[in-house]
Scaffold this motif. Sequence first.
Motif, PDB file in Angstrom:
ATOM      1  N   TYR A 142      46.525  55.710  52.740  1.00  0.00           N
ATOM      2  CA  TYR A 142      46.868  56.930  52.016  1.00  0.00           C
ATOM      3  C   TYR A 142      48.324  57.307  52.295  1.00  0.00           C
ATOM      4  O   TYR A 142      48.860  57.057  53.372  1.00  0.00           O
TER       5      TYR A 142
ATOM      6  N   PHE B 242      50.421  63.145  50.970  1.00  0.00           N
ATOM      7  CA  PHE B 242      49.139  63.546  50.389  1.00  0.00           C
ATOM      8  C   PHE B 242      48.131  63.874  51.486  1.00  0.00           C
ATOM      9  O   PHE B 242      47.404  64.872  51.395  1.00  0.00           O
TER      10      PHE B 242
ATOM     11  N   LEU C  59      38.586  67.561  42.830  1.00  0.00           N
ATOM     12  CA  LEU C  59      39.989  67.153  42.658  1.00  0.00           C
ATOM     13  C   LEU C  59      40.226  65.776  43.290  1.00  0.00           C
ATOM     14  O   LEU C  59      40.920  64.930  42.707  1.00  0.00           O
TER      15      LEU C  59
ATOM     16  N   TYR D  43      38.874  63.031  41.032  1.00  0.00           N
ATOM     17  CA  TYR D  43      39.794  62.743  39.931  1.00  0.00           C
ATOM     18  C   TYR D  43      41.001  61.937  40.420  1.00  0.00           C
ATOM     19  O   TYR D  43      41.371  60.912  39.822  1.00  0.00           O
ATOM     20  N   LEU D  44      41.614  62.392  41.528  1.00  0.00           N
ATOM     21  CA  LEU D  44      42.793  61.705  42.048  1.00  0.00           C
ATOM     22  C   LEU D  44      42.440  60.304  42.554  1.00  0.00           C
ATOM     23  O   LEU D  44      43.233  59.369  42.422  1.00  0.00           O
TER      24      LEU D  44
ATOM     25  N   LYS E 164      42.236  58.117  39.576  1.00  0.00           N
ATOM     26  CA  LYS E 164      43.557  57.935  38.967  1.00  0.00           C
ATOM     27  C   LYS E 164      44.452  57.013  39.798  1.00  0.00           C
ATOM     28  O   LYS E 164      45.169  56.158  39.253  1.00  0.00           O
ATOM     29  N   HIS E 165      44.415  57.192  41.130  1.00  0.00           N
ATOM     30  CA  HIS E 165      45.332  56.453  42.004  1.00  0.00           C
ATOM     31  C   HIS E 165      44.659  55.321  42.781  1.00  0.00           C
ATOM     32  O   HIS E 165      45.293  54.726  43.657  1.00  0.00           O
TER      33      HIS E 165
ATOM     34  N   PRO F 198      49.050  70.779  43.622  1.00  0.00           N
ATOM     35  CA  PRO F 198      47.757  70.696  42.903  1.00  0.00           C
ATOM     36  C   PRO F 198      46.644  71.482  43.600  1.00  0.00           C
ATOM     37  O   PRO F 198      45.822  72.127  42.950  1.00  0.00           O
TER      38      PRO F 198
END
Length: 427
Positions: free
Chosen positions: A131, A135, A188, A191-192, A195-196, A398
């Motif tokens: 990671y 973040f 969240l 979703y992230l 996406k990533h 975010p």
Amino acid sequence: MTALVILIFLLLLMMGIPISLVLGMITVIYFFLMDNTTLLASTPMRLYSGLENFGLLAIPLFMLAGELMNGGGITTRLVRFAKVFVGHVRGGLAYVTIISNMFLASILGSANAQAAMMSKVMVPEMEKEGYNREFSSALTLASSIVAPIIPPSMIFIIYGTQSGASIGGLFMAGIIPGILYGIGFLSLIAYLGYKHNFPKSQRATGREMLSNTVQVLPALLVPFIIIVGILSGAFTATESAGIACAVAFLVGAFLYKELKWNKIPQILVNTVISTATVTFLIAMANIFGWMIAFEQIPQLIANSMLSLSENPFVFLLLVNVLLLLLGMILDGIAALIILVPVLMPLVTAFQIDPIHFGVIICINLTIGLLTPPVGTGLFIVSSIAEVRFERLVKATNPFLLLAIVILLVITYWEDAVLLIPRWLGLV
């Protein structure tokens, strides 16, 4: 005169003087400028009387319980338990961070303490898994804001002593909002993660799951005893803090056997330092509140807000905007102590439930930990995780946006706050 005092106040803040000292200094300066020797002579008595409240005794006790649990290996077992069950899914370690923060929120009650602790534990672990450090730090900080929402909560204790609202009722009112924040942050991350393409950890075996479940059960005794004790009426919120300390000591020393006698002095020192910091701030904010009451500032603000609208929904929106702005420049506890006497007459006038309002104001000021330039959570995590401040602010955006959206839901959905207190007859 008032304009001069405000100017001095802003100058002292810009000089980097701690807010607790600024509040005390500006009060004394004001009394000198007014040449009011009577109020000046009464200031020491006012400092003492501001702390003469039984409910405030819960603060050092809950802080001690948190230190005992950390020193006794209870917090590490909670994190390990979460990792075993959800670490194998995509973004698993991010989920672990949020779930662990929700577990710890039922123990610590302080977002700053939780952010500091989890930054040391989770940020290096997430970085090892692949990671991004910014973040990881932002997630750790954002998910720590559930600490003052899920009971026990230091900020609820302070609000309760200031407003007269039931501390037990506030504790119970924080359960659903805390869960909403947990679900929001988990969504969240989902979703992230998609996406990533977040990494996964290795799936735990059934034996590891069973072993960690057995190990974590004693750790869950502390929040269980706090909540059940308050619900059953067996003891008050303050008394539950003392019992939590006893249980945390017994579990850490005799069941887990990690709480050694040589750790106790440092645990007590940490508790005293944390307690002294908070109590000093409360005392100084109390005399500052006394000063603004003398100037009739609460009445002026009340009349101004009433002149804008007599609609309680508009009032709550204005309060949220005001608190979000103040949270950017003032420490949450200081702002709480200053604002509660100002806003409570308006809460009564608009017939808003004080417990509902308490949850709104406490969550709002806690969000201030995520907002520059004075968000203390940002400075703590930036320092511990060794992340540049501006990068951390950007990575936090975010989570900050989502936190504000959930705040508005809680503001206008009263049952999300009052359902459990009403069910238990605390409202």
